[in-house]
Enzyme design. Structure first.
Site, short mmCIF file in Angstrom:
data_model
loop_
_atom_site.label_atom_id
_atom_site.label_comp_id
_atom_site.label_asym_id
_atom_site.label_seq_id
_atom_site.Cartn_x
_atom_site.Cartn_y
_atom_site.Cartn_z
N ASP A 166 -12.59 -47.04 15.01
CA ASP A 166 -13.72 -46.17 15.50
C ASP A 166 -14.81 -46.10 14.31
O ASP A 166 -15.18 -44.86 14.14
CB ASP A 166 -13.33 -44.97 16.17
CG ASP A 166 -14.52 -44.25 16.81
OD1 ASP A 166 -14.50 -43.10 16.98
OD2 ASP A 166 -15.33 -45.07 17.36
N GLU A 415 -2.77 -43.59 11.87
CA GLU A 415 -2.63 -44.08 13.18
C GLU A 415 -1.99 -45.25 13.70
O GLU A 415 -2.35 -45.95 14.49
CB GLU A 415 -3.70 -43.67 14.27
CG GLU A 415 -4.10 -42.28 14.20
CD GLU A 415 -4.60 -41.70 15.44
OE1 GLU A 415 -4.86 -42.72 16.42
OE2 GLU A 415 -4.82 -40.52 15.56
N TYR A 471 -5.88 -34.49 20.31
CA TYR A 471 -6.96 -34.52 20.84
C TYR A 471 -6.93 -33.93 22.42
O TYR A 471 -7.77 -34.26 23.36
CB TYR A 471 -7.85 -35.63 21.03
CG TYR A 471 -8.49 -36.14 19.72
CD1 TYR A 471 -7.78 -36.98 18.93
CD2 TYR A 471 -9.79 -35.60 19.40
CE1 TYR A 471 -8.35 -37.46 17.73
CE2 TYR A 471 -10.26 -36.02 18.07
CZ TYR A 471 -9.37 -36.76 17.23
OH TYR A 471 -10.18 -37.11 16.10
N GLU A 509 -6.86 -34.64 12.40
CA GLU A 509 -7.84 -34.87 13.40
C GLU A 509 -7.64 -33.89 14.76
O GLU A 509 -6.64 -33.81 15.38
CB GLU A 509 -7.75 -36.32 13.90
CG GLU A 509 -8.41 -37.13 12.75
CD GLU A 509 -8.69 -38.70 13.30
OE1 GLU A 509 -8.99 -38.74 14.27
OE2 GLU A 509 -8.43 -39.56 12.39
C1 LIG Z 1 -7.52 -41.61 18.79
C2 LIG Z 1 -7.51 -42.26 17.66
C3 LIG Z 1 -7.68 -41.20 16.46
N1 LIG Z 1 -8.93 -40.84 16.10
C4 LIG Z 1 -9.09 -42.13 14.93
C5 LIG Z 1 -10.72 -41.81 14.52
O1 LIG Z 1 -11.28 -42.85 13.72
C6 LIG Z 1 -11.71 -41.64 15.59
O2 LIG Z 1 -13.06 -41.59 15.28
C7 LIG Z 1 -11.29 -40.32 16.51
C8 LIG Z 1 -12.16 -40.12 17.64
O3 LIG Z 1 -12.08 -41.00 18.79
O4 LIG Z 1 -13.20 -39.45 17.66
C9 LIG Z 1 -9.89 -40.59 16.96
#
Ligand SMILES: CCCN1C[C@@H](O)[C@H](O)[C@@H](C(=O)O)C1
Length: 600
Positions: A166, A415, A471, A509
């Site tokens: 991403d 991940e 998340y 994260e």
């Molecule tokens: C869901 C994967 C984990 N994470 C990776 C990161 O690179 C993404 O920017 C972040 C997101 O979706 O904001 C999620």
């Protein structure tokens, strides 16, 4: 693996001239360049800033989204005085791969868009004259290279990348290019390890040169006073009343390595700034100088308007100002190694960083996240080549960054799919092969996604501490259902606690996409108020579990990604906007973190 990754210095024996500025640039969609001899240089391209990603300088989509070969060219002068020296061109990063030509002669190629490499051009240059350097670059993605992805061809014949990650596939000469003149006999590398003995410290060192001349090593304090010296390519510097490098309270010594018999006219001199400190994992604690620390900070990106993924000292200076203002003490170089100048600033500012290789997207769900596939990533014809490149980039990452006091740990994946049994042999190989690369034996780890829990992950024995990406409140249990998100997160933490967590857990994260300036009372998702609600929820949970030793919110700033129905001109989970202005959440963390000690 590169022979030497020492950062360039200038002194009586070495020169470092940056070749930054405007270069000539051309796309090569039909691979015409080799046929038409572009390797000898060209003048019919467009001017292109270096360092910079090329993508955002164009006003047409085909150019911005260009995928394939591209060429850079410029002239550079080599003075006659350089005769007898070893001449190198050092590229701090070309994304994702490059072949280097000088005066039409192919010098070398390099794979990997986030680590430096040097081309020995001694045999190709004309002295006392202008010379031509040409870089043939390529930015395609595949499953056998880092970062992982696919490259597809549209029905109109245009190539397009499908990242399994991403962040936008910014490409080009993203970091500086240096013309180096070096002594024929010189320092290639050095290592440092530390022992604390009460008020004193021992700096154990090794020096690698390409010759047999004797080596002298000295250490000077911040006032330039020499506090210790030693002879030989291996030795120990005894430092009385050592001034330790601490988190957010840095102290740097200057290490000087001299090669040659005569200190007045050395064959080579290399200097670097080092910090005396130790890093250990003890139970669920992360110790710096035997003192437990708590990580407060961010996942970041090297990302900014105009320069794209290029290193921009102005942006870096601003980011550190913001991180100091907010009370942070650490960050992860998500999802790739950053420019060496970032580590130098972190050394000076007393920040801890987790240094990550671009092993991102090793998960088909990630591809699915971006509209893709449902199969095992760790079972495919790409694995052999991928592994070769993965361990090569781990070796170069550690070789490049091993002497920075700011480097806390090595993140070997972001991940990956660790539920898949096929992951286990791949992880074993990577962890076995990386075990002895760091003389300071810093922790090695990787991030675990929501799917990879203490019940499902097959590789939890490998990391020295756990990094969790979670998340709830965003990708699931969002909005009014956030209370279920908190309950679920607490359930998971209770399972970790019940299982008997024996290593530190750091949240690397968590967060919520937020459109700056969007407000609603009561909140809805995407508003600044909702982002604060999510972060407050995580803070409540972090404060209730003692094995949690860090909170690094995603992300410091908004950043560019691929287009998609889940992205609003990029990822908006920033605590700051892409032009580094605060959202409401910035004041929440300013309040939360500044109440705590700087290192806890
Ligand atoms: C869901 C994967 C984990 N994470 C990776 C990161 O690179 C993404 O920017 C972040 C997101 O979706 O904001 C999620």
């Amino acid at each position: 693996m590169e022979t030497s990754l020492l950062y360039p210095v200038t002194n009586d024996q070495r020169t470092d001239q940056k070749l930054d500025g405007l270069w000539q640039f051309k796309f090569d969609e039909t691979k015409q360049g080799v046929k038409d001899g572009w390797e000898t240089g060209f003048h019919d391209g467009v001017s292109m800033p270096v360092p910079a990603s090329f993508n955002d300088f164009f006003t047409d989509k085909e150019s911005r989204e260009y995928t394939g070969d591209f060429w850079y060219s410029r002239k550079f002068f080599v003075p006659s005085a350089a005769k007898g020296k070893a001449l190198f061109l050092r590229f701090d990063a070309v994304t994702h791969r490059a072949t280097i030509f000088v005066n039409g002669k192919e010098i070398r190629s390099h794979e990997g868009g986030f680590l430096p490499f040097a081309a020995d051009i001694s045999s190709a240059v004309h002295y006392g004259a202008e010379n031509t350097v040409v870089v043939k670059g390529n930015n395609e993605l595949s499953r056998e290279a880092l970062p992982a992805g696919d490259t597809i061809t549209l029905r109109n014949g245009k190539k397009m990348v499908r990242p399994f990650f991403d962040f936008y596939n910014y490409s080009g000469l993203n970091r500086s290019v240096h013309l180096l003149t070096l002594p024929q006999e010189r320092v290639l590398d050095y290592t440092t390890t530390f022992e604390l003995n009460g008020q004193d410290a021992t700096v154990n060192y090794t020096v690698t040169t390409n010759g047999d001349a004797p080596v002298t090593v000295s250490l000077a304090d911040a006032d330039g006073q020499v506090v210790a010296t030693a002879q030989g390519k291996e030795g120990a510097l005894q430092v009385k009343n050592a001034h330790l490098w601490q988190v957010r309270n840095a102290y740097l010594y200057t290490l000087t390595i001299q090669v040659g018999d005569d200190a007045q006219t050395p064959v080579d001199t290399y200097t670097d700034r080092i910090g005396i400190r130790t890093i250990k994992i003890s139970g669920t604690n992360i110790l710096v100088n035997d003192k437990p620390i708590y990580l407060k900070g961010f996942g970041r990106h090297e990302d900014s308007p105009f320069a794209g993924r290029a290193f921009d000292l102005n942006v870096e200076k601003k980011d550190f100002a913001l991180m100091k203002w907010i009370g942070a003490n650490s960050f992860r170089t998500s999802h790739y190694p950053y420019d060496e100048q970032v580590y130098k600033i972190a050394d000076e500012e007393g920040f801890l960083l987790t240094d990550e290789v671009p092993a991102v997207g090793f998960k088909m769900a990630a591809a699915a996240f971006l509209g893709g596939l449902n199969q095992s990533f760790f079972k495919g014809p790409w694995l052999k080549k991928l592994h070769e490149r993965h361990i090569d980039q781990i070796r170069d990452l550690i070789k490049r960054d091993k002497n920075h006091p700011s480097v806390l740990a090595w993140s070997l994946f972001n991940e990956p799919d660790t539920i898949d049994e096929n992951a286990v042999p791949y992880f074993k190989q990577i962890f076995d092969e990386s075990k002895d690369l760091d003389p300071q034996s810093r922790p090695r780890t990787f991030t675990l996604s929501e799917d990879d829990t203490i019940e499902t992950s097959k590789v939890l024995d490998f990391p020295d501490f756990y990094m969790l990406n979670r998340y709830p409140g965003w990708y699931h249990f969002g909005g009014y259902q956030i209370s279920d998100g908190e309950a679920g997160l607490r359930d998971e933490m209770d399972k970790w606690q019940k299982a008997g967590v024996t290593k530190p857990v750091v949240f690397t994260e968590f967060g919520a996409d937020t459109e700056a300036g969007l407000h609603k009372l009561p909140s809805v998702m995407w508003t600044e108020e909702y982002q604060v609600e999510v972060l407050k929820m995580f803070s409540r949970v972090f404060d209730d579990y003692d094995f949690i030793k860090g909170e690094q919110v995603w992300n410091l700033a908004d950043f560019q990604t691929v287009e998609g129905n889940m992205r609003v001109n990029g990822n908006k989970k920033g605590i700051f906007t892409r032009d580094r202005q605060p959202k409401e959440a910035a004041f929440f963390y300013h309040d939360r973190w500044n109440k705590l000690p700087l290192d806890y």
